[in-house]
Design an enzyme around this catalytic site. Structure first.
Site, PDB file in Angstrom:
ATOM      1  N   GLU A 185       0.823  -1.217   0.000  1.00 44.04           N
ATOM      2  CA  GLU A 185       0.000   0.000   0.000  1.00 44.04           C
ATOM      3  C   GLU A 185       0.852   1.259   0.000  1.00 44.04           C
ATOM      4  O   GLU A 185       0.681   2.133   0.859  1.00 44.04           O
ATOM      5  CB  GLU A 185      -0.951  -0.005   1.203  1.00 44.04           C
ATOM      6  CG  GLU A 185      -1.962  -1.148   1.167  1.00 44.04           C
ATOM      7  CD  GLU A 185      -3.113  -0.953   2.129  1.00 44.04           C
ATOM      8  OE1 GLU A 185      -2.947  -0.241   3.118  1.00 44.04           O
ATOM      9  OE2 GLU A 185      -4.191  -1.532   1.870  1.00 44.04           O
ATOM     10  N   GLU A 254      -6.638  -7.911  -0.870  1.00 45.48           N
ATOM     11  CA  GLU A 254      -7.217  -7.928   0.483  1.00 45.48           C
ATOM     12  C   GLU A 254      -8.706  -7.653   0.411  1.00 45.48           C
ATOM     13  O   GLU A 254      -9.123  -6.494   0.305  1.00 45.48           O
ATOM     14  CB  GLU A 254      -6.538  -6.893   1.398  1.00 45.48           C
ATOM     15  CG  GLU A 254      -5.113  -7.248   1.750  1.00 45.48           C
ATOM     16  CD  GLU A 254      -4.454  -6.229   2.679  1.00 45.48           C
ATOM     17  OE1 GLU A 254      -5.178  -5.530   3.431  1.00 45.48           O
ATOM     18  OE2 GLU A 254      -3.211  -6.123   2.638  1.00 45.48           O
TER      19      GLU A 254
HETATM   20  C1  GAL Z   1      -4.431  -2.936   4.906  1.00 39.77           C
HETATM   21  C2  GAL Z   1      -3.027  -3.468   5.078  1.00 39.77           C
HETATM   22  C3  GAL Z   1      -3.026  -4.761   5.875  1.00 39.77           C
HETATM   23  C4  GAL Z   1      -3.849  -4.585   7.125  1.00 39.77           C
HETATM   24  C5  GAL Z   1      -5.244  -4.120   6.754  1.00 39.77           C
HETATM   25  C6  GAL Z   1      -6.148  -3.882   7.926  1.00 39.77           C
HETATM   26  O1  GAL Z   1      -4.453  -1.633   4.504  1.00 39.77           O
HETATM   27  O2  GAL Z   1      -2.432  -3.693   3.818  1.00 39.77           O
HETATM   28  O3  GAL Z   1      -1.711  -5.107   6.182  1.00 39.77           O
HETATM   29  O4  GAL Z   1      -3.230  -3.676   7.936  1.00 39.77           O
HETATM   30  O5  GAL Z   1      -5.155  -2.910   6.089  1.00 39.77           O
HETATM   31  O6  GAL Z   1      -6.308  -5.028   8.634  1.00 39.77           O
END
Ligand code: GAL
Length: 838
Positions: A185, A254
């Site tokens: 990110e 994600e």
């Molecule tokens: C994303 C990040 C993950 C985790 C998630 C929230 O932005 O890439 O590593 O932190 O948010 O759980």
């Protein structure tokens, strides 16, 4: 044929076979706009995050097998730099940090791996995965075009890649790793770093690609991902995401299955209907790879939680819960979704969707090509269901839902219609008792005898502790005259940059104060009891996980940075900020290694009368217990305690804190755009009451439990509990669409079974002991509060008892014949069941 020429043919066939096999074993991983291509075949890949240090090696295989049964193709994990290189050049790949073993386990189970090396990982992990020593490399600045940082980052990335290569773990070598990620990110950071940020991300991509792994590199949430590096999306929804080049596939690294928890906040839930909707929406928009973050969240053991204030539990409302048990209906509903998507795979990878309108808020997304046709019927209205016509047939679409038709005719799945069981879990008291209590008092009287250092002024905490402990003592003294005490009640004011502080005056706790994740800075302000002459001020500053995200988070301060002011004295106020302060890193008990079986010297502990100890702050507790019988996961119920840390047989279970969750825990509906505050529970109760004790850390007898309590609690009420399924419910309509009933034979779809079934399953070692409710007809209500309707098959209960009692699992066909005839013809019926597991 002559024998010799025959054997030549055999040898030729053997060599050909070897060649073909090796072609298969050494997979070529490429991509195009439609997806990741494995050995020439475009795939729809379904992935789930399971972070290896968040469970024990003993749990890994079971978790990965459950993921496979749940319909996953890929396991995604970050690599946690600070866990592996605790001090420069000293590596640890043992136990929970045995990365190679984890990847080989995935390989053995038969799944692929996406290795997200980072090495910045965010992940609610301490310091975002960076070792704390990195901050002290001269001239360093994290995640930008900075030579010392780039050198360190390259060193670690190379080390991991080399390790994977030497174990032949990349798909190009015959291993399971089909993808890897560099950075994490960075998109939001680039604004902060400007041109240096752009230079850095280009360098990172080039550096990674130069490592020649033979598999594609990803960068998530980085629109400028250079060259062949694929930019991917992270979020609750990703259907409007577009990769930055037309030849890159649409990937969602994600798909947040829930959300993380902070001490003091409620626990977030994400309804599976909405998660399934988000995934289907992504796939119908052309997405070909999605990863649940998390599929199993697990536990932030020891001091690995990031922060500040991330809880020890990293359950995440994931399809597999913190303890490794299946969460229903989440797991089962997603499994059905995956099956439905896989039934569409050929159509999905061979064409782009054609979108047509079916109404103001309704659309059809149709994939057709190469003799296949799959359709997604989409209703994005927040609250209204709608009957739509698609290819001359009518379909009912619930609000905020998608129906999947792998042959453009039959609905095999609707994201809002949950047909799988709901399981209610319980934390059952176990018969194991905590025995032979002893305590050890962090005696403050000798605190100042041998301070780590004494300086003028207040120091930043991590600069002093290097995170070797959560605790740093700040000590000073102040002389007060008799006349000073004739003013108003004196007050002490302590300004801290995070994360918690306990204020002691002359050895007595005066009070505590805490920051929050949103606002780390806070002020303690409270009355203090002073005496004439010298008063000793001791501030115990406590870190609750170092930050893991935010611009230049490595520069953020922790600890008491002042001012520290004594006010309300007759002579006015005294500013203590710039006077002489002594520092002591960590607790005495930590130095004595009290938590470890070898460090437990009997002379230091005293037999405890727990009643007398009950409100004593800064106390170590020790007790022994036998492992609870059975196979269920074990937890400690810490409700009676305040805040501190737990060890079992020397294993650090993590930080505990039973502060009450603030927030709004109103009713939650699945429809409409999700955000974590929309669906949450636990308001007004401790954010985290139970703490996972992995079974593998227990021996049958005499397990040592050590607890350090900061505030004071009632240790006699700590208990061991076992997690198991309490009851299961099923609630299914007779015409429920289900992907299970369909199979794809060559070109055509076959319905394998005509009727819908209700399935019930208790936990391992359990069976259904009673049927609490059963009605085939028009029952109403939800699990735990079902009610009979006007239509009800009289035998429902008896039939369910006959089919399910004393069984670990049972399936019941939802058909009139099964229930002694139709209880109300021409009315849509459902079967609602509630069963008790024991
Ligand atoms: C994303 C990040 C993950 C985790 C998630 C929230 O932005 O890439 O590593 O932190 O948010 O759980």
């Amino acid at each position: 044929m002559e024998t010799s020429s025959f054997s030549r043919v055999l040898i030729f066939l053997f060599i050909l076979n070897l060649f073909l096999c090796s072609q298969f074993i050494h997979s070529a991983i490429t991509y195009d706009s439609k997806g990741i291509i494995i050995n020439g075949q475009r795939k729809i890949l379904i992935s789930g995050s399971i972070h290896y240090p968040r469970s024990t090696p003993h749990m890994w295989e079971d978790l990965i097998r459950k993921a496979k049964v749940g319909g996953l193709d890929v396991i995604d994990t970050y690599v946690f730099w600070n866990a592996h290189e605790h001090s420069p050049g000293k590596y640890n790949f043992e136990g929970r940090y045995d990365l190679v073993r984890f990847i080989k386990t995935v390989q053995r189970v038969g799944l692929y791996v996406n290795l997200r090396i980072g090495p910045y990982v965010c992940a609610e992990w301490n310091f975002g995965g960076f070792p704390v020593w990195l901050k002290y490399v001269p001239g360093i600045s994290f995640r930008t075009d900075n030579e010392p940082f780039k050198k360190a980052m390259q060193g670690f990335t190379k080390k991991i890649v080399q390790m994977m290569k030497s174990e032949r773990l990349f798909a190009s070598q015959g291993g399971p790793i089909i993808l890897s990620q560099i950075e994490n990110e960075y998109g939001s950071e680039v604004k902060e770093f400007g041109a240096a940020g752009e230079a850095y991300i280009n360098w990172a991509a080039k550096m990674a690609v130069g490592l020649n792994t033979g598999v594609p590199w990803l960068m998530c949430k980085e629109d400028d991902a250079p060259g062949p590096v694929i930019n991917t999306c992270n979020g609750f929804y990703c259907d409007s995401f577009k990769p930055n080049k037309p030849n890159k596939p649409m990937m969602w690294t994600e798909a947040w299955s829930g959300w993380f928890t902070e001490f003091g906040g409620p626990v977030h839930d994400r309804p599976v209907e909405d998660l399934a909707f988000a995934v289907a929406r992504f796939v119908q928009s052309g997405g070909s790879y999605f990863n649940y973050y998390m599929y199993h969240g697990g536990t932030n053991f020891a001091r690995t939680a990031g922060g500040p204030f991330i809880t020890t539990s990293y359950d995440y409302d994931a399809p597999i819960d913190e303890y490794g048990l299946i969460r229903q209906p989440k797991y089962g509903h997603l499994k059905q979704l995956h099956r439905a998507i896989k039934l569409c795979e050929r159509a999905l990878v061979s064409s782009n969707p054609t979108v047509t309108s079916l109404g103001t808020y309704q659309q059809a997304h149709v994939f057709s090509g190469k003799g296949t046709c799959a359709a997604f019927l989409y209703n994005y209205h927040f609250t209204s269901s709608k009957r739509v016509t698609f290819r001359n047939k009518q379909y009912d679409l619930p609000a905020w839902s998608i129906s999947i038709l792998p042959d453009c005719k039959n609905v095999v799945f609707n994201t809002a219609k949950v047909g799988v069981q709901t399981s209610h879990m319980q934390m059952l008291p176990s018969s194991s008792r905590l025995l032979s209590w002893q305590t050890y008092d962090e005696d403050l009287s000798s605190l100042e005898d041998s301070p780590t250092m004494t300086v003028n002024g207040l120091l930043e905490q991590v600069n002093v502790t290097r995170d070797s402990s959560d605790y740093l003592w700040y000590m000073t003294s102040v002389v007060v005259s008799q006349s000073d005490l004739h003013g108003q009640a004196p007050e002490l004011l302590v300004q801290s940059s995070g994360h918690a502080v306990h204020v002691f005056l002359n050895g007595q706790l005066s009070g505590s104060a805490y920051g929050s994740r949103e606002d780390r800075r806070f002020t303690f302000k409270g009355p203090v009891k002073l005496r004439t002459g010298v008063n000793r001020v001791a501030l115990l500053s406590v870190a609750v996980g170092l930050p893991n995200v935010g611009p230049r988070f490595e520069t953020w301060s922790t600890g008491v940075l002042g001012p520290v002011i004594l006010q309300g004295l007759r002579s006015g106020k005294k500013d203590l900020t710039w006077q002489k302060w002594s520092y002591q890193i960590g607790l005495k008990g930590e130095k004595m290694n009290l938590a470890h079986p070898t460090g437990v010297s009997s002379t230091d502990w005293v037999e405890a009368s727990l009643a007398a100890q009950s409100t004593q702050p800064l106390t170590w507790y020790k007790a022994y217990f036998d492992a609870p019988g059975g196979v269920e996961p074990v937890a400690l119920d810490m409700q009676s305690m305040g805040k501190g840390e737990i060890w079992i047989n020397g294993h650090n279970i993590g930080r505990y804190w039973t502060n009450y969750a603030k927030g709004n825990c109103g009713p939650c509906s699945y429809h409409g755009t999700y955000r974590p505050a929309k669906c949450q529970h636990g308001c007004g109760s401790p954010t985290q009451r139970w703490y996972h004790v992995p079974r593998t850390w227990l021996k049958p007898r005499q397990n040592l439990m050590v607890i350090f309590e900061e505030l004071g609690g009632d240790a006699s009420k700590i208990s061991l509990v076992k997690r198991s399924v309490a009851r299961v419910c099923s609630d299914v309509y007779e015409h429920h669409p289900t992907a299970d009933n369909w199979s794809l034979d060559g070109e055509s779809y076959n319905k394998t079974v005509d009727h819908v079934k209700a399935h019930l399953q208790c936990g391992v070692g359990q069976s259904i002991s009673s049927i609490q409710f059963a009605s085939f007809g028009t029952p109403s209500g939800t699990c735990g509060s079902f009610l009979k309707g006007t239509c009800h098959a009289e035998d429902s209960h008896t039939i369910l008892e006959k089919m399910c009692i004393r069984k670990q699992r049972c399936s019941v066909s939802i058909s009139n014949t099964n229930f002694g005839g139709d209880p109300c013809p021409n009315i849509l019926k459902r079967l609602s069941i509630e069963a008790i597991c024991s």
